[in-house]
Design a protein around this motif. Sequence first.
Motif, PDB file in Angstrom:
ATOM      1  N   TYR A 259       0.867  -1.176   0.000  1.00 58.76           N
ATOM      2  CA  TYR A 259       0.000   0.000   0.000  1.00 58.76           C
ATOM      3  C   TYR A 259       0.910   1.233   0.000  1.00 58.76           C
ATOM      4  CZ  TYR A 259      -3.815   3.149   1.428  1.00 58.76           C
ATOM      5  OH  TYR A 259      -4.743   4.170   1.491  1.00 58.76           O
ATOM      6  N   PRO A 260       0.770   2.129  -0.996  1.00 60.17           N
ATOM      7  CA  PRO A 260       1.726   3.229  -1.181  1.00 60.17           C
ATOM      8  C   PRO A 260       2.082   4.028   0.069  1.00 60.17           C
ATOM      9  CG  PRO A 260       0.284   3.122  -3.071  1.00 60.17           C
ATOM     10  CD  PRO A 260      -0.238   2.110  -2.083  1.00 60.17           C
ATOM     11  N   PRO A 261       1.105   4.520   0.870  1.00 65.05           N
ATOM     12  CA  PRO A 261       1.507   5.343   2.024  1.00 65.05           C
ATOM     13  C   PRO A 261       2.381   4.596   3.025  1.00 65.05           C
ATOM     14  CG  PRO A 261      -0.821   5.619   1.545  1.00 65.05           C
ATOM     15  CD  PRO A 261      -0.353   4.471   0.719  1.00 65.05           C
ATOM     16  N   PHE A 262       2.113   3.314   3.242  1.00 62.65           N
ATOM     17  CA  PHE A 262       2.888   2.534   4.201  1.00 62.65           C
ATOM     18  C   PHE A 262       4.317   2.333   3.689  1.00 62.65           C
ATOM     19  CE2 PHE A 262      -1.271   0.318   5.635  1.00 62.65           C
ATOM     20  CZ  PHE A 262      -1.633   1.466   6.328  1.00 62.65           C
ATOM     21  N   ILE A 263       4.434   2.051   2.401  1.00 63.79           N
ATOM     22  CA  ILE A 263       5.761   1.845   1.822  1.00 63.79           C
ATOM     23  C   ILE A 263       6.548   3.156   1.778  1.00 63.79           C
ATOM     24  CG2 ILE A 263       6.990   1.274  -0.321  1.00 63.79           C
ATOM     25  CD1 ILE A 263       4.773  -0.809  -0.826  1.00 63.79           C
ATOM     26  N   MET A 264       5.890   4.226   1.343  1.00 65.03           N
ATOM     27  CA  MET A 264       6.590   5.495   1.195  1.00 65.03           C
ATOM     28  C   MET A 264       6.975   6.103   2.536  1.00 65.03           C
ATOM     29  SD  MET A 264       7.119   5.648  -1.924  1.00 65.03           S
ATOM     30  CE  MET A 264       8.014   7.194  -1.799  1.00 65.03           C
ATOM     31  N   LYS A 265       6.278   5.749   3.580  1.00 64.09           N
ATOM     32  CA  LYS A 265       6.655   6.230   4.911  1.00 64.09           C
ATOM     33  C   LYS A 265       8.057   5.744   5.270  1.00 64.09           C
ATOM     34  CE  LYS A 265       5.003   6.464   9.690  1.00 64.09           C
ATOM     35  NZ  LYS A 265       3.941   6.037  10.643  1.00 64.09           N
ATOM     36  N   GLU A 266       8.432   4.575   4.771  1.00 62.03           N
ATOM     37  CA  GLU A 266       9.765   4.027   5.012  1.00 62.03           C
ATOM     38  C   GLU A 266      10.782   4.532   3.986  1.00 62.03           C
ATOM     39  OE1 GLU A 266      10.297   2.236   7.719  1.00 62.03           O
ATOM     40  OE2 GLU A 266       8.157   2.477   8.185  1.00 62.03           O
ATOM     41  N   VAL A 267      10.310   4.867   2.805  1.00 64.12           N
ATOM     42  CA  VAL A 267      11.210   5.296   1.724  1.00 64.12           C
ATOM     43  C   VAL A 267      11.630   6.761   1.878  1.00 64.12           C
ATOM     44  CG1 VAL A 267      11.410   5.647  -0.783  1.00 64.12           C
ATOM     45  CG2 VAL A 267      10.281   3.603   0.104  1.00 64.12           C
ATOM     46  N   LEU A 268      10.715   7.604   2.326  1.00 61.43           N
ATOM     47  CA  LEU A 268      10.995   9.047   2.392  1.00 61.43           C
ATOM     48  C   LEU A 268      12.248   9.390   3.194  1.00 61.43           C
ATOM     49  CD1 LEU A 268       7.453  10.704   2.681  1.00 61.43           C
ATOM     50  CD2 LEU A 268       8.980  10.628   0.714  1.00 61.43           C
ATOM     51  N   PRO A 269      12.487   8.765   4.354  1.00 67.74           N
ATOM     52  CA  PRO A 269      13.718   9.096   5.079  1.00 67.74           C
ATOM     53  C   PRO A 269      14.987   8.772   4.296  1.00 67.74           C
ATOM     54  CG  PRO A 269      12.163   7.995   6.537  1.00 67.74           C
ATOM     55  CD  PRO A 269      11.621   7.868   5.140  1.00 67.74           C
TER      56      PRO A 269
END
Length: 289
Positions: A259-269
Amino acid sequence: MENQFSKKYTNLSALLKGYRKHGKCLAAFNVNDNYDLKAAVDAANQQDTHLMVMTYPPVAELVGVEVFAAMVEGVRKKAKHNVYLHLDHSTSIELCKAAVDAGYDSVMFDGSHLPLEQNIASTKEVVAYAHKKGVVVEAEIGKILGREVVVKSDDDFLASVEQVARLNEEAKPDLIAVGIGTAHGFTPEVPKINFKRLSEIAAVVETPLVLHGGTGIPDEDIQKAISMGICKINIGTVVHTTYMKYMGEGIQAAGKSAYPPFIMKEVLPKIQAVIEDRLRVVNSAEISG
């Protein structure tokens, strides 16, 4: 220091001229969507600095210049300093004009592949249109290696001092990107900047100069180039490769539950860390206040 510059220089053109005078540089990052845009702004906030974000033509055309301008306007509300929006490497005069109309702060017309006379004429047309709305224009001369650019000799890709002077005098851009040995993307060998040519160019034009291909350039070379007149540096490949690498790993690990928001929460940092690192290198090159 950024607060001092924010108060002293009221627009992007003046800021860049001030950077040329004081040996400072604006770091510019190619972004693709709201996610890496957020990471870039968060990184600039952490580093307490101005930021330029750029859209490469495929991004500008796919997302739409109006949409991207609106996204940048939104993130500015949470930025500590200025966030400038730039159209990068456009070979289309019409796309440049569309970006101007959409509210971009600066646009680049890349006429480096054209004969000099045509490069000057096309850049001049973009400058005339953009300056009516207070928009900065970047021109290019010489070749930036990579992306299937083929060169036969130094004279085939290094920016000619005489041609830079003519482009500057006749088209009157606010910025000039000069081919001095750098390359787009990751390269098998470390790019070798021709500092002699950069020195020669900087001696004949006072216009702020731009260094492309910032991903693969050693830190010390970046800082030396800034001290010699480079006032904007473009960084792109390391941002989108970091994005794609960690997003891909996240999707693979999550499988069908991705699910994009869950994955991107880890990618953004991860993206933010890369941008912060480059901001530190660029900002540490300051040589005077």
